[in-house]
Design a protein around this motif. Structure first.
Motif, short mmCIF file in Angstrom:
data_model
loop_
_atom_site.label_atom_id
_atom_site.label_comp_id
_atom_site.label_asym_id
_atom_site.label_seq_id
_atom_site.Cartn_x
_atom_site.Cartn_y
_atom_site.Cartn_z
N SER A 173 34.23 31.17 37.94
CA SER A 173 33.55 32.44 37.68
C SER A 173 34.44 33.61 38.06
N LEU A 190 33.19 36.46 39.01
CA LEU A 190 32.47 37.22 40.03
C LEU A 190 32.63 36.55 41.39
N SER A 212 31.55 35.17 45.13
CA SER A 212 30.37 34.68 45.84
C SER A 212 30.13 35.58 47.05
N VAL A 266 28.61 41.59 44.37
CA VAL A 266 28.32 40.24 43.92
C VAL A 266 27.24 40.23 42.83
N TYR A 267 26.54 41.37 42.65
CA TYR A 267 25.48 41.45 41.65
C TYR A 267 25.65 42.74 40.83
N PRO A 268 26.74 42.86 40.08
CA PRO A 268 27.04 44.11 39.37
C PRO A 268 26.03 44.47 38.30
N SER A 269 25.41 43.48 37.66
CA SER A 269 24.45 43.78 36.60
C SER A 269 23.17 44.42 37.14
N GLN A 280 28.84 31.38 43.22
CA GLN A 280 29.23 31.21 41.84
C GLN A 280 29.75 29.80 41.57
#
Length: 361
Positions: free
Chosen positions: A262, A264, A266, A299-302, A258
């Motif tokens: 950020s 979020l 890394s 790290v990739y919630p979406s 990130q």
């Protein structure tokens, strides 16, 4: 080095323009496919299909996949080739999602590239081409499962740039530079480095591909993902055990760094998929895909929204000439409630049935 790489490609393509008019070995091949499906998720949640992968985002509905038409041209006894690969439908729109968002006609362009052979073992390709990363591909006739894996959905789809392929028997190497991942027309100066190393047995029954795609050094969120760097390392292995049974394996890890500030973290997520392919007769094929996604730091919630996802898909391929009928059952479960029940509450698992029809010409 990059300037020399681009310079060689440009000189080769300019030279082509002068000699093409003298060629008498030109050929043109037209091919294509159409596909559609019906999908039903047993949770039957209002307004939620419980679909988190590409191309099958519908519920209790007949849906069109894609109509595609592809033209492959060769010249100079195969020294020069060109491909124009167009797609129409929701599958094509999702594949070219950057262009679809701006309603650009480039969304119809799945692939568009020219290849020039510098020698028997070295060739240059310039244009837009499907990614080398992963086990599955965009076109329905080329996959045994109709629904897509999480790894396909969350890896790169395509690259627009220039690459060089070098082969020596069963061993191959590719390196290239492209626009930002999945962008036909770049909106950022950030470039993607792509590479592949491949090898296999002499009899062709074992093949392995080590793939890479990523960018680094982006500052101040100067790319659509707002990341400082992204690197994906991917392994694909295919093994033919007998003339009726084969195994495929795909493992991938994607590291995401990130930019400063950020919210979020890394880190990296990993994916693993095993494909068991059985063909008891020429007309019938069975494939079981078991896929595990691990994102322990979210790290990739979406994309995932859970620390782990386990998905199993069983597909039958019934073939009649160029026509394939694909009944499919899919069951997946997650570490947290990322799916929706019929009453609107959350659930940790869901099941789906699908029936697809594919015709290739």
């Amino acid at each position: 080095m990059i300037k020399k790489f681009f310079g060689t490609a440009i000189i080769s393509l300019v030279t082509l323009q002068f000699v093409y008019a003298q060629d008498s070995t030109k050929s043109l091949t037209i091919s294509g496919s159409v596909d559609g499906y019906y999908r039903y998720n047993f949770s039957n949640a209002a307004g939620n299909s419980n679909n988190k992968t590409s191309f099958t985002n519908s519920q209790s509905s007949f849906a069109l996949g894609m109509a595609t038409i592809k033209a492959d041209a060769t010249a100079l006894s195969g020294k020069v080739t060109a491909t124009a690969d167009l797609g129409f439908g929701t599958r094509a729109e999702e594949f070219s999602y950057y262009e679809s968002a701006t309603k650009s006609t480039l969304a119809m362009v799945k692939q568009l590239f020219v290849t020039y052979a510098l020698s028997k073992n070295v060739k240059l390709t310039a244009g837009k081409f499907a990614t080398h990363v992963g086990y599955e591909v965009m076109d329905a006739p080329l996959n045994r499962n109709y629904s897509m894996s999480y790894m396909f959905t969350n890896g790169p789809f395509s690259h627009t740039g220039v690459k060089m392929d070098v082969t020596a028997g069963p061993v191959g190497f590719m390196v290239g530079v492209a626009n930002f991942i999945d962008q036909t027309t770049s909106t950022t100066n950030t470039k993607t480095l792509i590479a592949q190393f491949s090898g296999g047995s002499k009899n062709g029954k074992l093949k392995a591909y080590l793939n890479y795609a990523g960018f680094f050094g982006a500052e101040n969120a100067s790319n659509p993902l707002s990341l400082k760097s992204l690197s994906q390392l991917d392994l694909v292995v295919n093994a033919t055990v007998t003339d009726k049974f084969g195994i495929g394996f795909n493992a991938t890890t994607q590291s995401r760094q990130q930019v400063a500030g950020s919210l979020l973290p890394s880190g990296s997520w990993q994916g693993y998929a095993l494909y068991l392919n059985l063909d008891p007769t020429p007309a019938i094929g069975l494939t079981l895909r078991s896929e595990l996604i691990s994102d322990s730091k979210i790290v990739y919630p979406s994309a995932f929204g859970a620390k782990s996802i386990f998905a199993n898909t069983l597909s039958l391929n019934y073939k009649v000439g160029p026509f394939i009928l694909i009944p499919e059952l899919r069951f997946e479960s997650a570490q947290s409630e990322i799916y929706t029940k019929s009453d609107g509450t959350g659930a940790k698992s869901t099941a789906t049935a699908l029936l697809a029809a594919v015709y290739k010409f």
